[in-house]
Design an enzyme around this catalytic site. Structure first.
Site, PDB file in Angstrom:
ATOM      1  N   SER A  52       3.853  -9.020   2.821  1.00  0.00           N
ATOM      2  CA  SER A  52       3.930  -7.563   2.938  1.00  0.00           C
ATOM      3  C   SER A  52       5.289  -7.053   2.456  1.00  0.00           C
ATOM      4  O   SER A  52       6.336  -7.609   2.786  1.00  0.00           O
ATOM      5  CB  SER A  52       3.723  -7.133   4.390  1.00  0.00           C
ATOM      6  OG  SER A  52       4.036  -5.762   4.552  1.00  0.00           O
ATOM      7  N   HIS A 109      -5.753   6.274  16.270  1.00  0.00           N
ATOM      8  CA  HIS A 109      -6.989   6.953  15.865  1.00  0.00           C
ATOM      9  C   HIS A 109      -8.137   6.110  16.394  1.00  0.00           C
ATOM     10  O   HIS A 109      -8.065   4.882  16.390  1.00  0.00           O
ATOM     11  CB  HIS A 109      -7.051   7.080  14.336  1.00  0.00           C
ATOM     12  CG  HIS A 109      -8.295   7.737  13.814  1.00  0.00           C
ATOM     13  ND1 HIS A 109      -8.888   8.818  14.434  1.00  0.00           N
ATOM     14  CD2 HIS A 109      -9.074   7.457  12.728  1.00  0.00           C
ATOM     15  CE1 HIS A 109      -9.966   9.180  13.736  1.00  0.00           C
ATOM     16  NE2 HIS A 109     -10.097   8.370  12.712  1.00  0.00           N
ATOM     17  N   ASP A 192     -11.461  14.735  14.771  1.00  0.00           N
ATOM     18  CA  ASP A 192     -10.547  14.411  13.674  1.00  0.00           C
ATOM     19  C   ASP A 192     -11.304  14.326  12.349  1.00  0.00           C
ATOM     20  O   ASP A 192     -10.896  14.917  11.346  1.00  0.00           O
ATOM     21  CB  ASP A 192      -9.847  13.084  13.975  1.00  0.00           C
ATOM     22  CG  ASP A 192      -8.764  12.758  12.952  1.00  0.00           C
ATOM     23  OD1 ASP A 192      -7.657  13.301  13.079  1.00  0.00           O
ATOM     24  OD2 ASP A 192      -9.024  11.964  12.041  1.00  0.00           O
TER      25      ASP A 192
END
Length: 341
Positions: A52, A109, A192
């Site tokens: 990463s 979320h 959302d």
């Protein structure tokens, strides 16, 4: 009845003091949560996949970085700060094998939990802490001694401490300075998605493009169409954001007000609301989620085609040229803006 608003006095960091908090991902929300929690005096580690680009960035900011699997193994509370589409694979490969009884999974979320693309074991707490602002604002407000309002939710609570942990996390990132409201994974996810699709992203984009095309087809200059249908939208949205719709109307001319209240409802009429209800039904039934899961599993073919089509719309070319004349405006490239993991 208005929702209860939790503030600093309702939350205590003590429940997190002797725990290890892992943030998986160091993108928009991940970096903001990690830095704010660290500066709140809590023990934060970062979990990233091998290779990463965020590993060096996180280390530069003073964090110890582990592989995703090792971070989950070491942590008591695990924030899954990776994109919705990457969560299922990361969960199966790195998170699930290292989850043990008593740990807490935290999301910003609810999509993966609500639509069951991630199904956690019953012996872990599952909570949500969702600041109502992008990561850079969450970070900036915190450094200024303020905060961004946040939502919390509890999905699983075997420890009977889940809400206290959610409130503590919200306090650690600055949310309780502004105010925290309790919701559910279902409500946060469905509202959302609805907002994104029908108003904020899908609705606004389609409205801007349709207005631009209408003026161009009527023979007006592209520059005039851009200014009137896209550029000035921010002025109106900022006024709404600061003072509501009535406050926005207070600040515009009488002519603009009359056009607003007499013509606006003819454009966004009952037929639009009917289609909004259909979109909401697709979200509630899981139809949208199933289609989106199938899309990313299939390699984003339709998604990529639609994105490319949008980038080729004439409004993009004239907009780029006009924005180059606006030195006060922060310029952004459309390439590489996806949340980092």
């Amino acid at each position: 009845m208005p929702a209860k608003v939790y503030t600093d006095k309702d939350a205590s960091l003590s429940i997190l003091k002797n725990k290890t908090l892992a943030v998986l991902g160091f993108g928009s929300q991940g970096h903001a949560h990690a830095l704010n929690l660290k500066e709140s005096g809590l023990n934060v580690i970062i979990g990233l996949y091998e290779g990463s680009k965020s590993i060096a960035v996180a280390r530069e900011r003073g964090f110890t970085v582990y592989s995703t699997a090792e971070a989950v193994r070491r942590a008591d509370v695990i924030f899954v700060a990776v994109p919705d589409t990457k969560q299922p694979a990361a969960y199966v490969k790195d998170i699930a094998p290292n989850l043990t009884k008593g740990k807490t999974l935290l999301f910003s979320h609810g999509f993966a939990i609500h639509f069951k693309t991630v199904v956690p074991p019953k012996n872990v707490d599952v909570i949500l802490v969702a600041p109502k602002g992008p990561g850079h604002i969450v970070r900036r407000q915190f450094t200024e001694g303020k905060g961004v309002p946040a939502l919390i939710a509890v999905y699983q609570n075997p420890s009977k401490q889940a809400k206290k942990v959610a409130l503590a996390w919200a306090k650690g990132i600055g949310g309780t300075r502004a105010g925290v409201i309790e919701t559910s994974f279902k409500e946060e996810t469905e509202t959302d998605l609805f907002g994104e699709q029908t108003v904020l992203c899908g609705g606004a984009s389609a409205l801007v493009q349709a207005g631009y095309e209408t003026l161009i087809e009527a023979g007006y200059q592209p520059e005039m169409a851009y200014f009137e249908c896209l550029h000035e939208l921010k002025l109106i949205v900022d006024l709404m954001n600061e003072a509501g719709i009535s406050g926005m109307r207070f600040s515009i001319s009488e002519t603009a007000k009359w056009g607003d209240v007499s013509v606006g409802p003819k454009i966004i009429d009952a037929s639009v609301k009917k289609r909004m209800k259909a979109a909401l039904k697709d979200i509630q039934s899981g139809k949208f989620a199933r289609g989106w899961v199938a899309e990313y599993k299939g390699g984003y073919k339709k998604y990529n085609a639609l994105m490319k089509k949008g980038e080729k719309h004439p409004i993009e070319k004239v907009g780029a040229r006009l924005r180059s004349m606006m030195p006060w405006m922060k310029k952004r490239s459309v390439k590489g803006v996806q949340a980092a993991y």
